[in-house]
Write a protein that holds these residues in place. Structure first.
Motif, PDB file in Angstrom:
ATOM      1  N   ASN A  53      31.145 -61.107 -48.834  1.00 48.84           N
ATOM      2  CA  ASN A  53      30.912 -59.792 -48.252  1.00 48.84           C
ATOM      3  C   ASN A  53      29.697 -59.889 -47.335  1.00 48.84           C
ATOM      4  N   LYS A  54      29.908 -59.613 -46.054  1.00 48.00           N
ATOM      5  CA  LYS A  54      28.850 -59.680 -45.052  1.00 48.00           C
ATOM      6  C   LYS A  54      28.034 -60.971 -45.151  1.00 48.00           C
ATOM      7  N   SER A 307      36.079 -51.248 -32.280  1.00 45.48           N
ATOM      8  CA  SER A 307      34.845 -51.256 -33.058  1.00 45.48           C
ATOM      9  C   SER A 307      33.649 -50.805 -32.226  1.00 45.48           C
ATOM     10  N   SER A 311      31.517 -47.309 -32.640  1.00 43.64           N
ATOM     11  CA  SER A 311      30.093 -47.401 -32.963  1.00 43.64           C
ATOM     12  C   SER A 311      29.249 -46.596 -31.967  1.00 43.64           C
ATOM     13  N   GLU A 475      26.446 -42.511 -42.554  1.00 42.14           N
ATOM     14  CA  GLU A 475      25.829 -43.748 -43.021  1.00 42.14           C
ATOM     15  C   GLU A 475      26.068 -44.858 -41.995  1.00 42.14           C
ATOM     16  N   ASP A 477      26.856 -48.283 -41.749  1.00 42.09           N
ATOM     17  CA  ASP A 477      27.355 -49.386 -42.576  1.00 42.09           C
ATOM     18  C   ASP A 477      28.555 -49.991 -41.872  1.00 42.09           C
ATOM     19  N   SER A 479      31.671 -52.926 -41.769  1.00 41.64           N
ATOM     20  CA  SER A 479      32.544 -53.638 -42.700  1.00 41.64           C
ATOM     21  C   SER A 479      32.374 -55.145 -42.593  1.00 41.64           C
ATOM     22  N   SER A 484      33.957 -56.688 -37.381  1.00 43.99           N
ATOM     23  CA  SER A 484      33.267 -55.699 -38.208  1.00 43.99           C
ATOM     24  C   SER A 484      33.349 -54.317 -37.561  1.00 43.99           C
ATOM     25  N   HIS A 485      33.723 -53.317 -38.365  1.00 46.75           N
ATOM     26  CA  HIS A 485      33.859 -51.944 -37.878  1.00 46.75           C
ATOM     27  C   HIS A 485      32.868 -51.026 -38.584  1.00 46.75           C
ATOM     28  N   LYS A 487      31.711 -48.067 -40.821  1.00 42.61           N
ATOM     29  CA  LYS A 487      32.344 -47.338 -41.911  1.00 42.61           C
ATOM     30  C   LYS A 487      32.831 -45.994 -41.380  1.00 42.61           C
TER      31      LYS A 487
END
Length: 510
Positions: A53-54, A307, A311, A475, A477, A479, A484-485, A487
C-alpha cells in the motif's frame, strides 16, 4: 492483497531455498557492492519488507537511512529504487541505451496479455516502431494542434454534463477523457451516456491497475505458478487473469474494427488508426502494431488524465485563493463573453503554473513504470546486475522539500518568478517519466488537462460542500496502485454567473 495460501508459502520457501543454493554454487564475486538497503532474510530476501500500500512512502522513508539509491531483493530479482531526480537522470536518461528495457510481470504480461502494449514491450524494433508511429501523430506540440478542436468540443460537452449533474464529477471527467482519446485514436465519437467503448476501456484500465500493483500476485515472484490449474488451491489469480484477458481482447479489437469499418465505408474521420491504415495493405505484423499501439495511447493517457483533472477540482475546493487568482487572470485576458481556447494559452501564465503544480501535487504514477537494465553496470561505486528492475520514486522527487518549498501546499506561484527568485523545478521533466520510456502522449495529456482546467474555472465556482449546515473539508488522500487517484470527495460546483450558464449551454458540434 497478496494471493497466497499455505501451499504457496511452502512452495515459496522450497523454491527460494533452491534458488539460494544454486546461486551459492555458481555465484561469482560481484565487482562492487550493491547499493545499501534494508537487510533481507535468508532465502526470501526483502519479500516481507516491500509494502503493498503506497510503497512510495516507504521507499522515501528508507531513503533517509540508505540514501537516494537503495537496493532490495526478492527471490529471483534485484530491485533498485531511485529516490532523487539526479539518480534517475544519471541512469534512466544518460544511460538510456541500457536502462530502457521493461521487467516481465507474469500476471499482467503473460496471463492477462498486456505484453503487447507499448508500456510492457522490451526495448527493440517493435518498441521503436510503436514510438515512431505515435510520435508522428502526437509527439510534438505542432503535431497535436490538429486535435485541438476535438478537445475543446469535448470539454464543452463536459461542462454541460457537470452543470446538469455536479455530483457525478468523476464519472464526467472519465467520460470526457475517454471521448477525447477514442476520437483521436479511432475516430470514434462516444455516446452521451453509458458508452460501450468507454465502459469497456474503463474496466480494462481498472484491471490493468490491479494486475500491475506491486506484490499483488505471487505468480510475479514465482512465474512457474502460471502453470497450475484454476482449481488448485490459491489459484484464484488464474480465473481473474482469464476474465481480464477476455476484456482486454475486446478493448483492443472492438474499436479497431470500428475504425476499419469506417475506412472501408469511406466515412472515417481523421484519427491515429485511419492515418496508419488509409490506402495501405498491412502485413499481420503491421496490423498487430497498429492495434496495440492504438490501445496503448488509451492505456497511457485516459486514466492518468482523469486522475490529474480530478485532483485539480480537489485543489480548487481546498485552496480557494488559488481559484480566485486563476479566475481573475481568465477574466482579465479572455473576458466573460466567451470561453477560453488554446489560442489564449500563452497569455495565461498563472493557469500554466497551476497546471504544473497539479502535476507535482498529485503524482499520478508515484513509482513510475519500472525500467530494467539490459547489462551489468556500475553506478557511483555500486553494482547493478543485468536484469535489475529500477523503480523511479516520482512521488519522492515531486515532494522533496529541498526542491519544492512546503510540498504539501498547492502553490502555483512556485513556478513563477517571485521576488527575484526563479521558479522551482519544472515538474513535467519528472512526472512523465525518464529516458526512452518517457510518456509518448505527454503533449496530448498536457493539452487535455489545460483546456479542461481553464474552461472549468472560467464558468464554475468550486467550493466545499455544506450539508445540514455543516461545511465538509475533503480529505487529501491518494490511492495506491500504478496510477494513483484522489480519494472520492464531495464539492460544490456552481456556475459563476448568468453569462457562464449561457456559455455552457451553447450548442457544440464537430
Amino acid at each position: 492483497m497478496l494471493i497466497f495460501t499455505n501451499v504457496t508459502w511452502l512452495d515459496l520457501c522450497l523454491a527460494s531455498a533452491g534458488v539460494y543454493l544454486v546461486k551459492q554454487a555458481f555465484n561469482k564475486r560481484n565487482p562492487a557492492p550493491y547499493p545499501p538497503g534494508p537487510p533481507g532474510w535468508p532465502l526470501i530476501g526483502n519479500i516481507t519488507d516491500i509494502p503493498h500500500n503506497k510503497p512510495w512512502l516507504t521507499f522515501a522513508k528508507w531513503s533517509k537511512t540508505y540514501g537516494d539509491i537503495l537496493h532490495i531483493e526478492i527471490p529471483g530479482r534485484h530491485i533498485i529504487v531511485l529516490n532523487s531526480v539526479k539518480a534517475a537522470i544519471e541512469l534512466l536518461d544518460k544511460k538510456s541505451s541500457i536502462y530502457s528495457d521493461r521487467p516481465f510481470l507474469t500476471m499482467s504480461c503473460e496471463l492477462v496479455g498486456w505484453k503487447h502494449a507499448l508500456g510492457f514491450l522490451s526495448y527493440g524494433d517493435r518498441f521503436r516502431n510503436y514510438r515512431k508511429n505515435i510520435h508522428r501523430i502526437m509527439g510534438s506540440h505542432a503535431a497535436i494542434d490538429v486535435y485541438q478542436p476535438i478537445e475543446e468540443i469535448e470539454v464543452r460537452r463536459f461542462l454541460k454534463r457537470v452543470v446538469a449533474q455536479p455530483e457525478q464529477l468523476n464519472a464526467h471527467i472519465r467520460h470526457t477523457a475517454g471521448a477525447i482519446i477514442l476520437r483521436i485514436s479511432y475516430g470514434y465519437e462516444v455516446k452521451d451516456n453509458n458508452d460501450p467503448f468507454v465502459d469497456l476501456a474503463g474496466r480494462a484500465m481498472h484491471q490493468f491497475s490491479r494486475c500491475t500493483e506491486t506484490g499483488a500476485f505471487m505468480v510475479d515472484i514465482m512465474p512457474w505458478l502460471a502453470n497450475v490449474p484454476e482449481w488448485f488451491p490459491g489459484a484464484g489469480f488464474k480465473r481473474l487473469a482469464r476474465e481480464w484477458r477476455q476484456n482486454l481482447k475486446e478493448t483492443v479489437d472492438a474499436p479497431y474494427k470500428f475504425a476499419k469499418d469506417q475506412i472501408a465505408a469511406g466515412i472515417a474521420p481523421m484519427s491515429y488508426t485511419s492515418n496508419l491504415l488509409n490506402g495501405r495493405t498491412l502485413s499481420a505484423e503491421e496490423e498487430h502494431m497498429v492495434k496495440w499501439s492504438a490501445v496503448s495511447i488509451y492505456a497511457g493517457g485516459a486514466d492518468t488524465t482523469v486522475s490529474t483533472i480530478y485532483s485539480i477540482f480537489l485543489a480548487m475546493t481546498l485552496f480557494p485563493d488559488v481559484q480566485k487568482k486563476a479566475q481573475a487572470e481568465i477574466d482579465a485576458v479572455v473576458g466573460t463573453d466567451r470561453l477560453p481556447s488554446f489560442a489564449d494559452r500563452d497569455s495565461l501564465p498563472y493557469i500554466e503554473a497551476l497546471i504544473k503544480e497539479s502535476l507535482r501535487w498529485n503524482a499520478v504514477a508515484p513509482t513510475g513504470f519500472g525500467h530494467c537494465v539490459s547489462e551489468d553496470d556500475i553506478y557511483d561505486g555500486y553494482y547493478i546486475p543485468k536484469g535489475t528492475m529500477l523503480i523511479p520514486n516520482i512521488w519522492s522527487m515531486l515532494n522533496d522539500p529541498q526542491t519544492y518549498a512546503n510540498p504539501s501546499q498547492f502553490n502555483p506561484e512556485r513556478f513563477l518568478d517571485n521576488d527575484g527568485r526563479g521558479p522551482e523545478r519544472e515538474p513535467r521533466t519528472i512526472s512523465f517519466g525518464f529516458g526512452r520510456r518517457i510518456c509518448p502522449g505527454m503533449h496530448l495529456a498536457d493539452a487535455s488537462i489545460w483546456i479542461s482546467t481553464v474552461m472549468s474555472l472560467a464558468v464554475f465556482d468550486i467550493s466545499k460542500i455544506v450539508e445540514n449546515g455543516v461545511e465538509h473539508t475533503p480529505e487529501v488522500d491518494f490511492s495506491s496502485g500504478l496510477v494513483s487517484h484522489p480519494k472520492p470527495f464531495k464539492c460544490s460546483i456552481k456556475p459563476r454567473s448568468a453569462k457562464a450558464i449561457a456559455l455552457i449551454q451553447q450548442d457544440v458540434n464537430y
